[in-house]
Design a protein around this motif. Structure first.
Motif, PDB file in Angstrom:
ATOM      1  N   PRO A 152     -68.979   0.863 -71.587  1.00  0.00           N
ATOM      2  CA  PRO A 152     -68.418   1.780 -70.582  1.00  0.00           C
ATOM      3  C   PRO A 152     -68.658   1.239 -69.179  1.00  0.00           C
ATOM      4  N   MET A 153     -67.807   1.636 -68.247  1.00  0.00           N
ATOM      5  CA  MET A 153     -67.843   1.084 -66.902  1.00  0.00           C
ATOM      6  C   MET A 153     -69.212   1.243 -66.239  1.00  0.00           C
ATOM      7  N   ASP A 154     -69.829   2.430 -66.362  1.00  0.00           N
ATOM      8  CA  ASP A 154     -71.110   2.637 -65.693  1.00  0.00           C
ATOM      9  C   ASP A 154     -72.203   1.762 -66.292  1.00  0.00           C
ATOM     10  N   VAL A 155     -72.136   1.521 -67.606  1.00  0.00           N
ATOM     11  CA  VAL A 155     -73.147   0.686 -68.266  1.00  0.00           C
ATOM     12  C   VAL A 155     -73.004  -0.764 -67.842  1.00  0.00           C
ATOM     13  N   ARG A 156     -71.797  -1.292 -67.884  1.00  0.00           N
ATOM     14  CA  ARG A 156     -71.633  -2.709 -67.542  1.00  0.00           C
ATOM     15  C   ARG A 156     -71.846  -2.955 -66.059  1.00  0.00           C
ATOM     16  N   ASN A 157     -71.537  -1.973 -65.191  1.00  0.00           N
ATOM     17  CA  ASN A 157     -71.822  -2.135 -63.768  1.00  0.00           C
ATOM     18  C   ASN A 157     -73.311  -2.290 -63.523  1.00  0.00           C
ATOM     19  N   GLU A 158     -74.102  -1.564 -64.277  1.00  0.00           N
ATOM     20  CA  GLU A 158     -75.552  -1.661 -64.121  1.00  0.00           C
ATOM     21  C   GLU A 158     -76.086  -2.953 -64.721  1.00  0.00           C
ATOM     22  N   ARG A 159     -75.566  -3.342 -65.878  1.00  0.00           N
ATOM     23  CA  ARG A 159     -76.100  -4.520 -66.565  1.00  0.00           C
ATOM     24  C   ARG A 159     -75.721  -5.820 -65.884  1.00  0.00           C
ATOM     25  N   ILE A 160     -74.554  -5.877 -65.263  1.00  0.00           N
ATOM     26  CA  ILE A 160     -74.176  -7.119 -64.594  1.00  0.00           C
ATOM     27  C   ILE A 160     -75.109  -7.392 -63.420  1.00  0.00           C
ATOM     28  N   ILE A 161     -75.535  -6.320 -62.739  1.00  0.00           N
ATOM     29  CA  ILE A 161     -76.511  -6.481 -61.659  1.00  0.00           C
ATOM     30  C   ILE A 161     -77.840  -6.957 -62.217  1.00  0.00           C
ATOM     31  N   MET A 162     -78.253  -6.368 -63.332  1.00  0.00           N
ATOM     32  CA  MET A 162     -79.523  -6.747 -63.950  1.00  0.00           C
ATOM     33  C   MET A 162     -79.502  -8.199 -64.420  1.00  0.00           C
ATOM     34  N   LEU A 163     -78.361  -8.664 -64.908  1.00  0.00           N
ATOM     35  CA  LEU A 163     -78.256 -10.051 -65.366  1.00  0.00           C
ATOM     36  C   LEU A 163     -78.464 -11.026 -64.210  1.00  0.00           C
ATOM     37  N   PHE A 164     -77.728 -10.825 -63.126  1.00  0.00           N
ATOM     38  CA  PHE A 164     -77.882 -11.720 -61.976  1.00  0.00           C
ATOM     39  C   PHE A 164     -79.289 -11.613 -61.386  1.00  0.00           C
ATOM     40  N   ASN A 221     -72.757  -5.439 -54.225  1.00  0.00           N
ATOM     41  CA  ASN A 221     -71.782  -5.040 -53.214  1.00  0.00           C
ATOM     42  C   ASN A 221     -70.410  -4.719 -53.783  1.00  0.00           C
ATOM     43  N   LEU A 222     -69.997  -5.429 -54.834  1.00  0.00           N
ATOM     44  CA  LEU A 222     -68.600  -5.355 -55.252  1.00  0.00           C
ATOM     45  C   LEU A 222     -68.348  -4.842 -56.660  1.00  0.00           C
ATOM     46  N   ASN A 223     -69.331  -4.862 -57.553  1.00  0.00           N
ATOM     47  CA  ASN A 223     -68.988  -4.657 -58.956  1.00  0.00           C
ATOM     48  C   ASN A 223     -68.433  -3.275 -59.255  1.00  0.00           C
ATOM     49  N   SER A 224     -68.912  -2.241 -58.580  1.00  0.00           N
ATOM     50  CA  SER A 224     -68.422  -0.888 -58.877  1.00  0.00           C
ATOM     51  C   SER A 224     -67.036  -0.627 -58.308  1.00  0.00           C
ATOM     52  N   SER A 225     -66.575  -1.483 -57.395  1.00  0.00           N
ATOM     53  CA  SER A 225     -65.260  -1.278 -56.781  1.00  0.00           C
ATOM     54  C   SER A 225     -64.186  -2.185 -57.361  1.00  0.00           C
ATOM     55  N   HIS A 226     -64.548  -2.995 -58.356  1.00  0.00           N
ATOM     56  CA  HIS A 226     -63.590  -3.913 -58.973  1.00  0.00           C
ATOM     57  C   HIS A 226     -63.672  -3.744 -60.481  1.00  0.00           C
ATOM     58  N   GLN A 227     -62.609  -3.269 -61.080  1.00  0.00           N
ATOM     59  CA  GLN A 227     -62.637  -2.921 -62.495  1.00  0.00           C
ATOM     60  C   GLN A 227     -62.866  -4.118 -63.401  1.00  0.00           C
ATOM     61  N   ASP A 228     -62.411  -5.285 -63.007  1.00  0.00           N
ATOM     62  CA  ASP A 228     -62.570  -6.485 -63.820  1.00  0.00           C
ATOM     63  C   ASP A 228     -63.691  -7.382 -63.315  1.00  0.00           C
ATOM     64  N   PHE A 229     -64.672  -6.803 -62.625  1.00  0.00           N
ATOM     65  CA  PHE A 229     -65.729  -7.626 -62.044  1.00  0.00           C
ATOM     66  C   PHE A 229     -66.496  -8.393 -63.117  1.00  0.00           C
ATOM     67  N   VAL A 230     -66.795  -7.746 -64.252  1.00  0.00           N
ATOM     68  CA  VAL A 230     -67.532  -8.426 -65.323  1.00  0.00           C
ATOM     69  C   VAL A 230     -66.735  -9.604 -65.860  1.00  0.00           C
TER      70      VAL A 230
END
Length: 282
Positions: free
Chosen positions: A56-68, A135-144
């Motif tokens: 889900p969008m909220d999960v991957r938005n959080e995890r992509i930050i954690m990965l970096f 800065n950008l992941n929550s505002s871009h649907q395909d950020f992951v």
């Protein structure tokens, strides 16, 4: 298959299309079984991160930050260990320059110089992408999906760091302890055995929990001597990869139906997402 045709929409079908088209036997889309040629390996690090796009969008938005964040923090903290290793092997490595260790000393110096550079770049680029993701992941649907190359690059730097570190550690032991051969040999064997055990544990964990991602790794990362001893048979890997692909596909359907209750996976339905799933169906 064109990645550019798979962006956008409430489900981010880009990641889904990439994964579904490359993980399952194409022949199964018509109801039949597949063979080895039906499921070619992509030979990249990118697929290691495609499953994240099915979250889900909220999960991957959080995890992509954690990965970096993990890449950046590890790179920064590990610089201390790299420098200690450099100091450990350097006194003999740049001493009188005589004796049988001269070649090993020069190789050690070269390896450690590259290791310092690789480790430093891991910390720098990890921190940079950490800031960008916040800065950008929550505002871009395909950020992951668009981050797959950055993640693969950082993963490559991490894998290179591990290999150079163990290589430099063994050379440092040899440079420091030789010609006291009993101590040298025992120390090198103990360190390398611990390294082998760690590789075995990590590789088995990946094979059990992410067989699909492992199947699509680069050829050189799958065919090393260590992986040859510790990985299951190729057919077992493919079978587990197919099961993982089916699991991810079913999860994708459930998530899509949660967002759009009218979504149907029947022939001709589901739009671009339905077409991609049917094409890569297991």
């Amino acid at each position: 298959f064109d990645e550019a045709d798979c962006h956008g929409g409430p489900f981010s079908s880009g990641e889904l299309g990439q994964l579904s088209l490359h993980c399952a036997p194409a022949a199964a889309a018509g109801g039949g079984g597949g063979d080895d040629d039906d499921m070619p390996s992509m030979g990249k690090f990118n697929p290691s991160f495609y499953a994240l796009a099915l979250e889900p969008m909220d999960v991957r938005n959080e995890r992509i930050i954690m990965l970096f964040e993990a890449y950046a923090i590890f790179g920064a903290l590990f610089m201390g260990a790299v420098w200690i290793l450099f100091e450990y092997g350097s006194p003999n490595g740049y001493g009188d320059g005589e004796g049988s260790n001269l070649v090993a000393r020069r190789i050690f110096g070269f390896a450690m110089a590259v290791l310092l550079g690789v480790n430093g770049l891991l910390a720098l680029f990890g921190a940079l992408m950490w800031i960008v993701s916040i800065n950008l992941n929550s505002s871009h649907q395909d950020f992951v999906f668009e981050s797959r190359k950055a993640l693969s690059y950082l993963d490559l730097l991490l894998a290179t760091t591990v290999k150079l570190f163990i290589f430099g550690l063994l050379l440092g032991i040899y440079s420091n302890l030789s010609p006291y051969w009993p101590e040298t040999i025992v120390a090198m064997v103990i360190v390398f055995a611990i390294y082998l055990k760690g590789i075995q544990i990590v590789w088995n964990q990946l094979m059990l929990t992410a067989p699909l991602e492992c199947y699509h790794l680069t050829r050189w990362s799958k065919n090393t001597l260590l992986n040859f001893f510790f990985r299951p048979s190729n057919e077992k890997v493919k079978e587990n990869a197919r099961l993982r692909a089916r699991e991810l596909k079913e999860r994708a359907y459930r998530e899509r139906r949660r967002i759009d209750p009218e979504f149907r996976a029947s022939e001709g339905g589901g739009g671009s997402v339905g077409v991609l799933l049917r094409t890569g169906a297991v």
